[in-house]
Design an enzyme around this catalytic site. Structure first.
Site, mmCIF file in Angstrom:
data_model
loop_
_atom_site.group_PDB
_atom_site.id
_atom_site.type_symbol
_atom_site.label_atom_id
_atom_site.label_comp_id
_atom_site.label_asym_id
_atom_site.label_seq_id
_atom_site.Cartn_x
_atom_site.Cartn_y
_atom_site.Cartn_z
ATOM 1 N N GLY A 117 0.838 -1.193 0.000
ATOM 2 C CA GLY A 117 0.000 0.000 0.000
ATOM 3 C C GLY A 117 0.865 1.231 0.000
ATOM 4 O O GLY A 117 2.098 1.156 -0.119
ATOM 5 N N ALA A 118 0.248 2.386 0.139
ATOM 6 C CA ALA A 118 0.993 3.635 0.148
ATOM 7 C C ALA A 118 1.958 3.683 1.325
ATOM 8 O O ALA A 118 2.998 4.336 1.256
ATOM 9 C CB ALA A 118 0.029 4.815 0.209
ATOM 10 N N ASP B 63 -11.391 5.075 10.730
ATOM 11 C CA ASP B 63 -11.323 4.542 9.361
ATOM 12 C C ASP B 63 -11.887 3.130 9.296
ATOM 13 O O ASP B 63 -11.242 2.205 8.794
ATOM 14 C CB ASP B 63 -9.884 4.569 8.844
ATOM 15 C CG ASP B 63 -9.813 4.415 7.315
ATOM 16 O OD1 ASP B 63 -10.836 4.687 6.644
ATOM 17 O OD2 ASP B 63 -8.750 4.034 6.808
#
Length: 401
Positions: A95-96, A212
């Site tokens: 992922g980032a 989140d």
């Protein structure tokens, strides 16, 4: 699995190829990557449900390495040993924030997931924040009663923060994707939601907001399954052997006493008070979980959009008008005209329906589910149900007994 929603194609052919550029503003958010890149394996996940066994997967990857790139990823290879303890056996995801690898813990002779964060300071700061949160969760839940992922260890390797987690199964989103987005049954939703609610309620009681919550950040403890046949839909489906789940990714979790960033949550699960810039508290997690439960029920997200004004318009179509007193408080006056949300979109009128119209049957358990959802998807934070209250809702009565 239960129904297959008529709009399942909308989920798969929708606008999810576009990144949500309104990402969390918390420094170096792990959620800056494009939402739902289906080629990525979710963090901490071991897909043990496929036909290839671990030995075949690991043998296929042995000897390969990842080159350094401009993004700061660690160049690792299969067989690398970190901290003289964790031996890399396969890749799990990317992922980032960095990469996740499956390792053997040589001391305990068991598999673990290791998140290797990019050697970039903003991402390291987020990782250190997550470590602090996870250490607190481990301390407060030392007997592992609540369904929050366990951090087993952390260390630094060549400038990279590495966090060691228990190895879990697929994310709920990834399982849905692999199962052709067939929705879950009401009974399955109840079983998963009860665990998730208890976990996040525990987090809330300890003055923390996850910020989140989404199907990507809820993982099955095990995702092995058997194939069955759905007579109602006349198709094959994957049937999980266990519905035990855990909440993961506390990189953006915020304690009550900490500064609250103005923008939190991944787009589809973002509460109206966040979009309107009215400030937020733990109830934004409740809204997100209401959206998550609807996704379990439909097999797709309820609010599929990448635009804030359109997002609010979808809410109005599904939940009724945004209360005028909330619109009066917002500084985002371009959303408002004459104390009403300013929108006129034929596409939304056609593709969104009032919440209870989505009910497939009128039986008692579905009425209870949708009553709970209506309490969670309440615009006004002061009237929105808390998770403590939600756990006592009649929908969960069969599990409480």
């Amino acid at each position: 699995m239960g129904r297959k929603d008529d709009n399942s194609k909308y989920w798969r052919d929708g606008d999810d190829s576009k990144p949500d550029l309104q990402t969390d503003t918390k420094t170096g958010s792990f959620n800056q990557c494009i939402h739902r890149t289906t080629s990525e394996t979710h963090n901490l996940a071991d897909d043990n449900a496929g036909s290839a066994n671990d030995d075949e997967v690991e043998e296929g990857q042995r000897g390969k390495s990842c080159e350094d790139d401009e993004e700061g990823h660690l160049a690792y290879h299969i067989g690398l040993v970190m901290k003289e303890r964790y031996e890399v056996v396969s890749a799990l995801g990317e992922g980032a924030f960095g990469k996740v690898v499956k390792c053997i813990d040589r001391e305990k002779d068991e598999h673990v997931a290791v998140k290797i964060v990019k050697n970039i300071e903003c991402f390291c700061e987020v990782a250190r924040s997550e470590i602090a949160v996870l250490e607190e969760i481990n301390r407060l839940d030392d007997d592992n009663r609540f369904a929050c992922v366990r951090m087993l260890d952390w260390f630094e390797h060549e400038g990279h923060v590495c966090i060691v987690f228990e190895l879990l199964g697929l994310s709920i989103f990834e399982f849905l994707r692999q199962n052709e987005f067939l929705p879950f049954s009401v009974e399955q939703i109840r079983h998963m939601a009860f665990q998730i609610f208890k976990a996040v309620c525990f987090v809330h009681r300890n003055k923390l907001t996850h910020t989140d919550l989404k199907p990507e950040n809820i993982l099955f403890v095990r995702s092995d399954y058997h194939l069955g046949y759905n007579e109602d839909l006349e198709c094959k489906e994957k049937r999980l052997r266990s519905l035990d789940v855990k909440v993961v990714d506390f990189g953006n979790a915020t304690f009550d006493h900490e500064p609250h960033e103005s923008l939190v949550s991944t787009r589809y699960y973002r509460a109206p008070e966040v979009i309107l810039g009215l400030g937020w508290n733990q109830s934004c997690d409740v809204w997100s979980l209401g959206c998550v439960m609807m996704e379990f029920y439909l097999g797709r997200a309820l609010f599929l959009t990448h635009d804030s004004k359109e997002h609010l318009a979808m809410m109005e179509k599904v939940l009724g008008p945004v209360p005028p007193h909330l619109l009066k408080q917002t500084r985002k006056k371009h959303y408002v005209h004459s104390d009403c949300l300013n929108w006129d979109d034929e596409y939304i009128r056609k593709h969104c329906r009032p919440l209870k119209v989505y009910m497939q049957t009128q039986n008692e358990e579905e009425r209870q589910l949708f009553d709970l959802l209506s309490c969670m998807l309440e615009y006004d934070v002061s009237r929105r149900i808390t998770l403590e209250e939600a756990l006592w809702h009649p929908f969960f009565s069969p599990l409480r007994t």
